[in-house]
Design an enzyme around this catalytic site. Structure first.
Site, PDB file in Angstrom:
ATOM      1  N   HIS A   1       0.822  -1.216   0.000  1.00 55.28           N
ATOM      2  CA  HIS A   1       0.000   0.000   0.000  1.00 55.28           C
ATOM      3  C   HIS A   1       0.852   1.260   0.000  1.00 55.28           C
ATOM      4  CE1 HIS A   1       0.102   0.773   4.478  1.00 55.28           C
ATOM      5  NE2 HIS A   1       0.124  -0.528   4.586  1.00 55.28           N
TER       6      HIS A   1
ATOM      7  N   ASP B   1      -0.177   4.344   1.001  1.00 59.94           N
ATOM      8  CA  ASP B   1      -0.471   5.347   2.032  1.00 59.94           C
ATOM      9  C   ASP B   1       0.289   5.041   3.315  1.00 59.94           C
ATOM     10  OD1 ASP B   1      -2.197   3.049   2.449  1.00 59.94           O
ATOM     11  OD2 ASP B   1      -3.370   4.255   3.860  1.00 59.94           O
TER      12      ASP B   1
ATOM     13  N   ASP C   1       5.879   1.206   6.918  1.00 64.26           N
ATOM     14  CA  ASP C   1       4.532   0.655   6.726  1.00 64.26           C
ATOM     15  C   ASP C   1       3.816   1.561   5.738  1.00 64.26           C
ATOM     16  OD1 ASP C   1       2.032  -0.366   6.841  1.00 64.26           O
ATOM     17  OD2 ASP C   1       1.681   0.070   8.946  1.00 64.26           O
TER      18      ASP C   1
ATOM     19  N   GLU D   1      -5.010   1.869   2.603  1.00 63.80           N
ATOM     20  CA  GLU D   1      -5.069   0.654   3.428  1.00 63.80           C
ATOM     21  C   GLU D   1      -5.263   1.004   4.891  1.00 63.80           C
ATOM     22  OE1 GLU D   1      -3.581  -2.608   6.031  1.00 63.80           O
ATOM     23  OE2 GLU D   1      -2.890  -0.532   5.901  1.00 63.80           O
ATOM     24  N   GLU D   2      -4.574   2.066   5.340  1.00 70.05           N
ATOM     25  CA  GLU D   2      -4.569   2.390   6.772  1.00 70.05           C
ATOM     26  C   GLU D   2      -5.942   2.827   7.276  1.00 70.05           C
ATOM     27  OE1 GLU D   2      -2.249   1.720   8.705  1.00 70.05           O
ATOM     28  OE2 GLU D   2      -0.384   1.675   7.559  1.00 70.05           O
TER      29      GLU D   2
ATOM     30  N   ASP E   1       3.181  -6.667   3.864  1.00 71.44           N
ATOM     31  CA  ASP E   1       2.741  -5.649   4.827  1.00 71.44           C
ATOM     32  C   ASP E   1       2.849  -6.193   6.254  1.00 71.44           C
ATOM     33  OD1 ASP E   1       1.697  -3.242   5.678  1.00 71.44           O
ATOM     34  OD2 ASP E   1      -0.374  -3.685   5.100  1.00 71.44           O
TER      35      ASP E   1
ATOM     36  N   HIS F   1       3.771   3.375  12.781  1.00 72.96           N
ATOM     37  CA  HIS F   1       2.784   4.419  13.103  1.00 72.96           C
ATOM     38  C   HIS F   1       3.266   5.395  14.174  1.00 72.96           C
ATOM     39  CE1 HIS F   1      -0.813   1.778  11.527  1.00 72.96           C
ATOM     40  NE2 HIS F   1       0.250   1.730  10.750  1.00 72.96           N
TER      41      HIS F   1
HETATM   42 ZN   LIG Z   1       0.501  -1.555   6.422  1.00 71.85          ZN
END
Ligand SMILES: [Zn+2]
Length: 418
Positions: free
Chosen positions: A83, A85, A146, A180-181, A203, A386
């Protein structure tokens, strides 16, 4: 010892990480933020330059591309996904990646946040990375490994296959997905757009991870309408929705069945938000369990709590809506474990022991599997995601790249489908 993959992966991760491509769950657009297209367009240009075919941006803003099968190989079509994003939970603009080459085993400090420390005592896996090349952000942003580590792995493996036609592999379809997030990366269109027999997301975190179990997930929205009246004349008339909202929260289990009191295979009801006034309150919950019976029981409990509180105040109106989010991919994969078996063999061939834990969350693969394309999740090395302590080892990304290449050749060794 640095390999050619290490150099390419480090270069790709650093270049991709500086591009702000944060998604936004409050935005109704597709993709949720236009800045994600900066990543998508860059990937399209790079894919075309490396000779990938059918490079397109789908109606859902997914970058799609094909690595054609090697001459004479007739194998199932496999999808590789990552992904574009990054997570909305932490600052993602102005990312300054820092490469700590030949990590020395000590605390890692951050130029832009003097008090911040990434310490192997706190994160023991880091202590296994002495001598490797660690990439972090500079202290005030997330890194975005990520899932830009996943993007870098897929792009590097794709480039390698396109440059080496002597490696026998089947047709591979690439998909770089937005949003995705915020759980909106995979739409009902993706199985047809991808046109793969099965697929893998890159991922995941730990080297060796091959995950084929995710949560099953529902969302709950509770709306409470009280009776609003000037407080000066409110005696025996006003019904305060805030008090009723608090009652709902206090009646729900809170020393058990919450994210902060559960682990492993236990599910939970999580109170995400409560907003409103004396007149009206809206509460959002997420419900999670690995089994459908457990998920349904949590929905029933939330409804029952709402009904119980409603009975204490008939003048109020309380509604409880529970909606489907995603399902445990194991329900489908356990019927045909071929995609998982190929992945575990690919991990072993790359010199690691496969680990298949249950993900306390969902992936793009949860929804893609449910929509008809089985899709386990493979590691790409991201750690502490994150937040400002996010890091990735270049050498772990190289391991994931090897796994991707082993997947390609492993599929080609399957009996040809008719
Ligand atoms: Zn991810």
């Amino acid at each position: 010892m640095r390999t050619d993959f290490d150099t390419e992966l480090e270069d790709r991760l650093v270049r991709y990480a500086v591009i702000d491509s944060q998604s936004d769950g409050h935005s109704p657009t597709v993709p949720s933020t236009p800045i994600q297209l900066d990543m998508s367009r860059l990937l399209m240009a790079e894919l075309k330059a490396m000779g990938a075919q059918d490079v397109t941006l789908s109606q859902d803003s997914v970058v799609l591309a094909t690595i054609p099968a090697t001459e004479g190989v007739n194998a199932p079509v496999v999808g590789w996904l990552a992904h574009v994003d990054t997570a909305p939970q932490f600052n993602a603009s102005g990312v300054k990646p820092v490469v700590h080459r030949g990590y020395n085993g000590g605390d890692i400090s951050f130029a832009d946040a003097p008090d911040l420390r990434l310490s192997p005592e706190e994160f023991p896996f880091l202590s296994e990375k002495v001598g490797e090349d660690i990439i972090t952000a500079s202290g005030t942003t997330l890194l975005g490994a990520d899932d830009k580590a996943g993007v870098a792995v897929v792009m590097t493996a794709a480039r390698h296959l396109l440059e080496n036609p002597d490696i026998a592999h089947g047709k591979i379809r690439l998909a770089f997905v937005p949003d995705e997030e915020i759980g909106r990366g995979v739409t009902q269109n993706l199985p047809a757009d991808l046109a793969a027999d099965f697929a893998y997301t890159f991922d995941g975190s730990m080297p060796g991870d091959v995950e084929y179990e995710s949560f099953s997930a529902d969302a709950g929205v509770v709306k409470i309408t009280g009776v609003s009246i000037h407080p000066g004349w409110a005696k025996d008339e006003l019904v305060n929705a805030l008090h009723l909202g608090a009652k709902v929260l206090m009646t729900l289990p809170h020393v058990t069945m919450t994210p902060e009191t559960t682990e492993g295979r236990e599910g939970f009801i999580h109170a995400v938000s409560m907003t409103g006034s004396a007149a009206q309150v809206e509460m959002h919950f997420i419900l999670r369990d690995f089994e459908m019976e457990g998920l349904e029981a949590k929905g029933a409990l939330l409804r029952q709590v709402c009904e119980t509180v409603a009975k204490t105040e008939p003048r109020a109106r309380i509604t409880c809506d529970i909606t489907h989010q995603y399902r445990n991919m194991r329900y489908w994969l356990e019927k045909d474990m071929t995609p998982v078996d190929i992945a575990t063999a690919a991990v072993r061939k790359a010199g690691m022991e496969p680990v298949s834990g249950a993900i306390r969350g969902g992936t793009d693969g949860s929804r893609l599997t449910e929509f008809g394309t089985p899709c386990p999740n493979i590691f790409c090395g991201m750690q502490n995601v994150h937040g400002p302590l996010e890091w990735v080892s270049v050498q772990d990304m190289a391991k994931a790249t090897l796994v991707a290449l082993n997947l390609a050749t492993g599929v080609a060794e399957l009996d040809s489908p008719s």
